[in-house]
Design a protein around this motif. Sequence first.
Motif, PDB file in Angstrom:
ATOM      1  N   ARG A 170       0.821  -1.211   0.000  1.00 14.27           N
ATOM      2  CA  ARG A 170       0.000   0.000   0.000  1.00 14.27           C
ATOM      3  C   ARG A 170       0.855   1.261   0.000  1.00 14.27           C
ATOM      4  N   ARG A 171       2.002   1.199   0.642  1.00 12.03           N
ATOM      5  CA  ARG A 171       2.885   2.365   0.733  1.00 12.03           C
ATOM      6  C   ARG A 171       4.176   2.047  -0.008  1.00 12.03           C
ATOM      7  N   ASP A 177       4.654   7.255  -3.712  1.00 13.33           N
ATOM      8  CA  ASP A 177       5.633   8.261  -3.301  1.00 13.33           C
ATOM      9  C   ASP A 177       6.855   8.199  -4.210  1.00 13.33           C
ATOM     10  N   GLN A 191       7.301   7.979   5.705  1.00 14.40           N
ATOM     11  CA  GLN A 191       6.130   7.603   4.911  1.00 14.40           C
ATOM     12  C   GLN A 191       5.580   6.225   5.285  1.00 14.40           C
ATOM     13  N   GLU A 192       6.227   5.568   6.256  1.00 16.42           N
ATOM     14  CA  GLU A 192       5.835   4.206   6.648  1.00 16.42           C
ATOM     15  C   GLU A 192       5.807   3.289   5.427  1.00 16.42           C
ATOM     16  N   THR A 193       6.877   3.367   4.659  1.00 18.55           N
ATOM     17  CA  THR A 193       6.987   2.642   3.395  1.00 18.55           C
ATOM     18  C   THR A 193       7.049   1.137   3.618  1.00 18.55           C
TER      19      THR A 193
END
Length: 274
Positions: free
Chosen positions: A126-127, A157, A229-231
């Motif tokens: 999602r990220r 991102d 960004q909590e990637t």
Amino acid sequence: MVEAGHARSALERASLLDLAPGARVAVLVRQGAELQGESLARAEERLMARLQAVGGTLSRIEPAMDEDLLEAFERQAAQDAPELVIIAREPRGRLTRLLGDTPEKLARHGRVPVLVTRLPAEAPYRRVLVGIDYSENAREALELALRLTPPEAGPLDVLHCYDTSYALVLHQEGASAKQMVDYYRRRASEADAGLRAFLQPYRDQGTDLHALVRSGDPQAELEHAVREQETELLVVGKHGGHGLMHALLGSVAEACLRRAECDVLVVPQAVSRH
């Protein structure tokens, strides 16, 4: 080359990817590893079902215990022509910290994108964060990230890190405070405009992209952005490198493999030609 537990992790992640039509996936497995167990069987069944639904194929690379991994990979890759290799992160000892472990060696020498899993594979990504430097390699990395990310995941991102090292030269030459401020503002404006231009063709097609522009060391800024960004997946291109320093220290992509707290996808140069 993956131990039994690692094979399960790689298969589970592969089964969750948004696979393109005709996708070809290769899983590296150490010869003799126990590929049994209910959870592993379910993961493999899910992956096979996903691939069959899109007309894709799954290949398993099983080098002999005494066979060089990279030679085995090149041999099998030439036969199966995989578009993606998925391998789980291995425990690191002292020697692998210096010379690199299996994922790093594959990313360094391979000609196929390598997805190295670190996080539990519980849901589709999602990220996603893509590192961009305006090169054709970066464009390939972005396009592969878009292919592997489900449309409902939200904005992708995209980070570009620009260089301000010339400020040291200006300072040594006695530049005024105003000149220094003007330099930093100009570099920031150029970087922002460059990233907008790079992303515009994708935005024209309706792609949802979140642009991030930072200055400083690319590796450090990518690591910071991953946390901020909590990637879940970091995507980076890999440029060619030569010499002793590259052999020991590697590229930004390899550094991300070592340090990033998320899964990492490394895309080599001109993957479309291999």
